[in-house]
Scaffold this motif. Sequence first.
Motif, PDB file in Angstrom:
ATOM      1  N   VAL A  78       1.070  -0.895  -0.463  1.00 22.87           N
ATOM      2  CA  VAL A  78       0.148  -0.019  -0.247  1.00 22.87           C
ATOM      3  C   VAL A  78       1.270   0.694   0.356  1.00 22.87           C
ATOM      4  O   VAL A  78       1.234   2.007  -1.063  1.00 22.87           O
ATOM      5  CB  VAL A  78      -1.164  -0.234   1.209  1.00 22.87           C
ATOM      6  N   PRO A  79       1.941   1.338   0.633  1.00 24.85           N
ATOM      7  CA  PRO A  79       2.808   2.630   0.751  1.00 24.85           C
ATOM      8  C   PRO A  79       3.340   2.645  -0.406  1.00 24.85           C
ATOM      9  O   PRO A  79       3.712   4.072  -1.246  1.00 24.85           O
ATOM     10  CB  PRO A  79       3.615   2.178   2.140  1.00 24.85           C
ATOM     11  N   THR A  80       3.833   1.309  -1.090  1.00 24.89           N
ATOM     12  CA  THR A  80       5.137   1.415  -2.449  1.00 24.89           C
ATOM     13  C   THR A  80       3.965   2.659  -3.332  1.00 24.89           C
ATOM     14  O   THR A  80       4.521   2.777  -4.228  1.00 24.89           O
ATOM     15  CB  THR A  80       5.323   0.315  -2.154  1.00 24.89           C
ATOM     16  N   LEU A  81       1.939   1.392  -3.007  1.00 28.15           N
ATOM     17  CA  LEU A  81       1.591   2.485  -4.336  1.00 28.15           C
ATOM     18  C   LEU A  81       1.581   3.727  -4.649  1.00 28.15           C
ATOM     19  O   LEU A  81       1.164   4.419  -5.590  1.00 28.15           O
ATOM     20  CB  LEU A  81       0.288   2.118  -4.838  1.00 28.15           C
ATOM     21  N   LEU A  82       1.526   3.661  -2.988  1.00 25.89           N
ATOM     22  CA  LEU A  82       0.910   5.532  -2.993  1.00 25.89           C
ATOM     23  C   LEU A  82       2.332   6.545  -3.407  1.00 25.89           C
ATOM     24  O   LEU A  82       1.685   7.415  -3.722  1.00 25.89           O
ATOM     25  CB  LEU A  82       0.399   5.961  -1.233  1.00 25.89           C
ATOM     26  N   VAL A  83       2.672   5.922  -2.770  1.00 24.71           N
ATOM     27  CA  VAL A  83       4.328   6.712  -3.257  1.00 24.71           C
ATOM     28  C   VAL A  83       3.774   6.886  -4.762  1.00 24.71           C
ATOM     29  O   VAL A  83       5.035   7.661  -5.084  1.00 24.71           O
ATOM     30  CB  VAL A  83       5.673   6.074  -2.710  1.00 24.71           C
ATOM     31  N   PHE A  84       4.268   5.355  -5.366  1.00 26.29           N
ATOM     32  CA  PHE A  84       4.077   5.874  -6.540  1.00 26.29           C
ATOM     33  C   PHE A  84       3.379   6.853  -7.539  1.00 26.29           C
ATOM     34  O   PHE A  84       3.662   7.529  -8.435  1.00 26.29           O
ATOM     35  CB  PHE A  84       4.458   4.095  -7.114  1.00 26.29           C
ATOM     36  N   VAL A  85       1.700   6.714  -7.038  1.00 29.17           N
ATOM     37  CA  VAL A  85       0.913   7.535  -8.223  1.00 29.17           C
ATOM     38  C   VAL A  85       1.327   9.217  -7.599  1.00 29.17           C
ATOM     39  O   VAL A  85       1.230  10.043  -8.266  1.00 29.17           O
ATOM     40  CB  VAL A  85      -0.513   7.295  -7.573  1.00 29.17           C
ATOM     41  N   PHE A  86       1.822   9.233  -5.893  1.00 26.28           N
ATOM     42  CA  PHE A  86       2.390  10.098  -5.880  1.00 26.28           C
ATOM     43  C   PHE A  86       3.569  11.498  -6.838  1.00 26.28           C
ATOM     44  O   PHE A  86       3.216  12.383  -7.206  1.00 26.28           O
ATOM     45  CB  PHE A  86       2.106  10.892  -4.484  1.00 26.28           C
ATOM     46  N   LEU A  87       4.734  10.670  -6.895  1.00 27.38           N
ATOM     47  CA  LEU A  87       6.045  11.250  -7.522  1.00 27.38           C
ATOM     48  C   LEU A  87       5.272  10.823  -8.942  1.00 27.38           C
ATOM     49  O   LEU A  87       5.564  12.060  -9.635  1.00 27.38           O
ATOM     50  CB  LEU A  87       6.990   9.185  -7.283  1.00 27.38           C
ATOM     51  N   TRP A  88       4.294  10.075  -9.572  1.00 31.18           N
ATOM     52  CA  TRP A  88       3.082  10.582 -10.963  1.00 31.18           C
ATOM     53  C   TRP A  88       3.110  12.068 -11.085  1.00 31.18           C
ATOM     54  O   TRP A  88       3.500  12.653 -12.150  1.00 31.18           O
ATOM     55  CB  TRP A  88       2.560   9.334 -11.445  1.00 31.18           C
ATOM     56  N   TRP A  89       2.075  11.572  -9.586  1.00 32.75           N
ATOM     57  CA  TRP A  89       1.789  13.282 -10.082  1.00 32.75           C
ATOM     58  C   TRP A  89       2.238  14.313  -9.945  1.00 32.75           C
ATOM     59  O   TRP A  89       1.821  15.188 -10.528  1.00 32.75           O
ATOM     60  CB  TRP A  89       0.239  12.941  -8.560  1.00 32.75           C
ATOM     61  N   SER A  90       3.400  14.380  -9.343  1.00 36.61           N
ATOM     62  CA  SER A  90       4.237  15.201  -9.521  1.00 36.61           C
ATOM     63  C   SER A  90       4.526  15.995 -10.294  1.00 36.61           C
ATOM     64  O   SER A  90       5.450  17.243 -10.271  1.00 36.61           O
ATOM     65  CB  SER A  90       5.554  15.164  -8.227  1.00 36.61           C
TER      66      SER A  90
END
Length: 205
Positions: free
Chosen positions: A126-138
């Motif tokens: 879960v934290p890996t997926l969240l960080v992955f999404v947020f990095l793409w968003w940035s």
Amino acid sequence: MKSFFADRLFAVSLIAAMAMVASEVSLWVVLFSTGCIILRWFSEGRKRVYVSKTHTGILSVGLLAFVLLQFKTLVGQDPAYTFLLGLTGLKILDFNSERDKKFLVLLGFVLLAVKSLFSVDIYWLVPTLLVFVFLWWSLFPTAFPYKQKTLGKIILLSAPLAIVLFITFPRFVLPWALNQGQLRGQIGFSEGLQPGTVAELAAQE
């Protein structure tokens, strides 16, 4: 000077990726990377650049020397984690352009990938997926009108490959994932067992 902490989502996501790897490395490199982040925060607060790219280049050579001194190699789980985390901290320290931001996002993806390769614990998913999404968003420009749609396509296209890798990789023994210098005892007989050795072992009991 371009601010690293101005984009809070980017900064928090990258630091979270670093924190995941921090649980796998020696304390000294965790303190080193944390010091880089804190120094960057102070430098932005005072609107000054304390460390130039020349200085971080010198520090990276010193970091490499410390890693080689501790592990005698760069091949393996522990030295790779250590060196990558230290380099990420140094890059934050001399962050000064949009190109640096893209490079740090790439480093964030690499940190997540390395964590996924060497740790298959389900609670990291879960934290890996969240960080992955947020990095793409940035990575998207502020005025970009189709962020959610584009990010959804990226996740949809990458999901099949991620599932295949998740199912396949734990089935293999990765040579670079083995901790260097850690020897584990094995119970049983070797192929080169010689007559009399069992009696010698029994006599030592």
